[in-house]
Design a protein around this motif. Sequence first.
Motif, mmCIF file in Angstrom:
data_model
loop_
_atom_site.group_PDB
_atom_site.id
_atom_site.type_symbol
_atom_site.label_atom_id
_atom_site.label_comp_id
_atom_site.label_asym_id
_atom_site.label_seq_id
_atom_site.Cartn_x
_atom_site.Cartn_y
_atom_site.Cartn_z
ATOM 1 N N SER A 10 39.541 -17.128 -14.752
ATOM 2 C CA SER A 10 40.042 -18.160 -14.060
ATOM 3 C C SER A 10 40.983 -18.818 -14.942
ATOM 4 O O SER A 10 41.953 -19.507 -14.385
ATOM 5 C CB SER A 10 38.912 -19.200 -13.725
ATOM 6 N N ARG A 11 41.084 -18.741 -16.349
ATOM 7 C CA ARG A 11 41.889 -19.633 -17.166
ATOM 8 C C ARG A 11 41.968 -19.102 -18.390
ATOM 9 O O ARG A 11 40.990 -18.291 -18.789
ATOM 10 C CB ARG A 11 41.583 -21.080 -17.152
ATOM 11 N N LEU A 13 42.281 -17.393 -22.255
ATOM 12 C CA LEU A 13 42.516 -15.904 -22.680
ATOM 13 C C LEU A 13 41.934 -14.855 -21.598
ATOM 14 O O LEU A 13 42.931 -13.987 -21.508
ATOM 15 C CB LEU A 13 41.532 -15.649 -23.850
ATOM 16 N N ARG A 33 32.974 -17.284 -12.102
ATOM 17 C CA ARG A 33 32.977 -18.098 -10.995
ATOM 18 C C ARG A 33 33.973 -18.203 -10.128
ATOM 19 O O ARG A 33 33.847 -18.614 -9.121
ATOM 20 C CB ARG A 33 32.452 -19.252 -11.655
ATOM 21 N N ASN A 81 34.863 -11.459 -22.207
ATOM 22 C CA ASN A 81 35.652 -12.513 -22.754
ATOM 23 C C ASN A 81 34.924 -13.854 -22.304
ATOM 24 O O ASN A 81 35.164 -14.924 -23.143
ATOM 25 C CB ASN A 81 36.869 -12.602 -21.752
ATOM 26 N N TYR A 147 26.895 -22.127 -29.937
ATOM 27 C CA TYR A 147 27.920 -21.185 -29.908
ATOM 28 C C TYR A 147 27.883 -20.214 -31.247
ATOM 29 O O TYR A 147 28.286 -19.133 -30.754
ATOM 30 C CB TYR A 147 29.265 -22.097 -29.958
ATOM 31 N N THR A 182 43.515 -23.560 -25.306
ATOM 32 C CA THR A 182 42.662 -23.252 -24.003
ATOM 33 C C THR A 182 42.253 -24.575 -23.394
ATOM 34 O O THR A 182 41.893 -25.280 -24.654
ATOM 35 C CB THR A 182 41.880 -22.074 -24.032
ATOM 36 N N GLN A 185 39.543 -25.131 -26.485
ATOM 37 C CA GLN A 185 40.130 -26.059 -27.654
ATOM 38 C C GLN A 185 39.941 -27.493 -27.123
ATOM 39 O O GLN A 185 39.881 -28.301 -28.043
ATOM 40 C CB GLN A 185 41.530 -25.538 -27.951
HETATM 41 N N1 LIG Z 1 40.272 -20.878 -27.698
HETATM 42 C C1 LIG Z 1 40.072 -20.530 -28.855
HETATM 43 O O1 LIG Z 1 40.578 -20.982 -29.855
HETATM 44 C C2 LIG Z 1 39.054 -19.398 -29.142
HETATM 45 C C3 LIG Z 1 38.830 -18.997 -30.508
HETATM 46 C C4 LIG Z 1 37.720 -17.764 -30.772
HETATM 47 C C5 LIG Z 1 37.110 -17.291 -29.715
HETATM 48 N N2 LIG Z 1 37.420 -17.901 -28.413
HETATM 49 C C6 LIG Z 1 36.843 -16.902 -27.463
HETATM 50 O O2 LIG Z 1 37.696 -16.389 -26.490
HETATM 51 C C7 LIG Z 1 37.110 -16.298 -25.304
HETATM 52 C C8 LIG Z 1 37.973 -16.989 -24.305
HETATM 53 O O3 LIG Z 1 38.042 -18.511 -24.578
HETATM 54 P P1 LIG Z 1 38.942 -19.491 -23.895
HETATM 55 O O4 LIG Z 1 39.479 -20.264 -24.999
HETATM 56 O O5 LIG Z 1 39.944 -18.849 -22.992
HETATM 57 O O6 LIG Z 1 37.946 -20.392 -22.964
HETATM 58 P P2 LIG Z 1 38.325 -21.132 -21.622
HETATM 59 O O7 LIG Z 1 39.411 -21.582 -21.587
HETATM 60 O O8 LIG Z 1 37.165 -22.264 -22.061
HETATM 61 O O9 LIG Z 1 37.833 -20.089 -20.525
HETATM 62 C C9 LIG Z 1 36.283 -19.746 -20.577
HETATM 63 C C10 LIG Z 1 36.330 -18.645 -19.231
HETATM 64 O O10 LIG Z 1 34.937 -18.298 -19.024
HETATM 65 C C11 LIG Z 1 34.411 -18.643 -17.835
HETATM 66 N N3 LIG Z 1 33.100 -18.993 -17.717
HETATM 67 C C12 LIG Z 1 32.331 -19.860 -18.635
HETATM 68 N N4 LIG Z 1 31.297 -19.856 -18.099
HETATM 69 C C13 LIG Z 1 31.026 -19.060 -17.046
HETATM 70 C C14 LIG Z 1 29.861 -18.664 -16.218
HETATM 71 N N5 LIG Z 1 28.584 -19.118 -16.410
HETATM 72 N N6 LIG Z 1 30.162 -17.686 -15.162
HETATM 73 C C15 LIG Z 1 31.484 -17.013 -15.420
HETATM 74 N N7 LIG Z 1 32.385 -17.255 -15.912
HETATM 75 C C16 LIG Z 1 32.390 -18.230 -16.840
HETATM 76 C C17 LIG Z 1 35.279 -19.823 -17.430
HETATM 77 O O11 LIG Z 1 35.254 -19.966 -15.959
HETATM 78 P P3 LIG Z 1 35.271 -21.308 -15.113
HETATM 79 O O12 LIG Z 1 36.708 -21.615 -14.768
HETATM 80 O O13 LIG Z 1 34.452 -20.922 -14.022
HETATM 81 O O14 LIG Z 1 34.382 -22.288 -15.944
HETATM 82 C C18 LIG Z 1 36.639 -19.288 -17.945
HETATM 83 O O15 LIG Z 1 37.382 -18.405 -17.072
HETATM 84 C C19 LIG Z 1 35.474 -16.774 -25.292
HETATM 85 O O16 LIG Z 1 34.640 -15.888 -25.576
HETATM 86 C C20 LIG Z 1 35.587 -17.841 -26.668
HETATM 87 O O17 LIG Z 1 34.588 -17.895 -27.128
HETATM 88 C C21 LIG Z 1 38.156 -18.654 -28.114
#
Ligand SMILES: NC(=O)c1ccc[n+]([C@@H]2O[C@H](COP(=O)([O-])OP(=O)(O)OC[C@H]3O[C@@H](n4cnc5c(N)ncnc54)[C@H](OP(=O)(O)O)[C@@H]3O)[C@@H](O)[C@H]2O)c1
Length: 241
Positions: A10-11, A13, A33, A81, A147, A182, A185
Amino acid sequence: MHAAIVTGVSRGLGEALAAALLARSAYVLGVGRRSSAKLAGPRYRFVECDLARPAAIAAAVLPALRELAGLQLSAVTLVNNAAVATPLGLAGQLDIAAADEAFATNVTAPLALTDLFLRSFDASLERRVLNISSGAAQTAIAGSAVYCMSKAALEMLTKAIAADHGEPHFRCIALRPGIFETGMQALLRAQDPETFPSAALFRGFKDSGALKDPEAVAGRIVERLIAGPVEHGRVYDHTEL
Ligand SMILES: NC(=O)c1ccc[n+]([C@@H]2O[C@H](COP(=O)([O-])OP(=O)(O)OC[C@H]3O[C@@H](n4cnc5c(N)ncnc54)[C@H](OP(=O)(O)O)[C@@H]3O)[C@@H](O)[C@H]2O)c1
């Protein structure tokens, strides 16, 4: 012909990874979702599924996996992811029901999807699982125990699956992708330091310009870890992208 299953499109990475894969002419199955309007197109399909309810994943996802398996693919990749950074807070103030949901989303759902992936695609095609981990798997962040634990478990899941299923037509890897801008953050830096003492660390990432662009990170992940050769069972670091 390459296909990829990407969770959390949805958003952030996940959306950027799905877009980068579509731009390389892959078939993409988004799971989550909700989807992103940016991804719509003839090689994109979305399956609605709340990953916090892992017991319901098979019924939602199996029909779409069977359809993909009928496409005469040469390679297929599962990218676990989707994740949540909540619940936040110090031990002594935790919401354990929310912790349960976080482990379901961050650990049990990737396990369930990997299991379904291995049932659906046999060794006649190149199969790869990429688990998106975090530096938090190794370095404890105050107020973020759930986490950190979940990402450590995801890395062990990667190694355990690699122990279960060998090469040459299967690779299971994890990536600590570095930090990028994202919703996750934004959520972390908006927290009250009283309940989440690491909020200042995340504000510092933003203020110092350390956050990368998720599209750039996704592009490197696709080139290096989805299309390129990788070492089975390995946990990669963002410096290797
Ligand atoms: N951003 C960073 O700096 C960073 C650093 C290290 C690792 N990561 C990892 O990179 C990955 C992506 O992170 P991001 O920063 O892109 O996160 P994000 O912007 O919060 O996006 C998270 C994604 O996961 C989905 N999600 C969460 N709960 C869910 C559920 N119950 N069922 C289905 N989908 C669900 C969200 O969908 P909804 O729209 O439905 O909520 C969204 O599409 C994650 O594994 C994170 O731990 C991120």
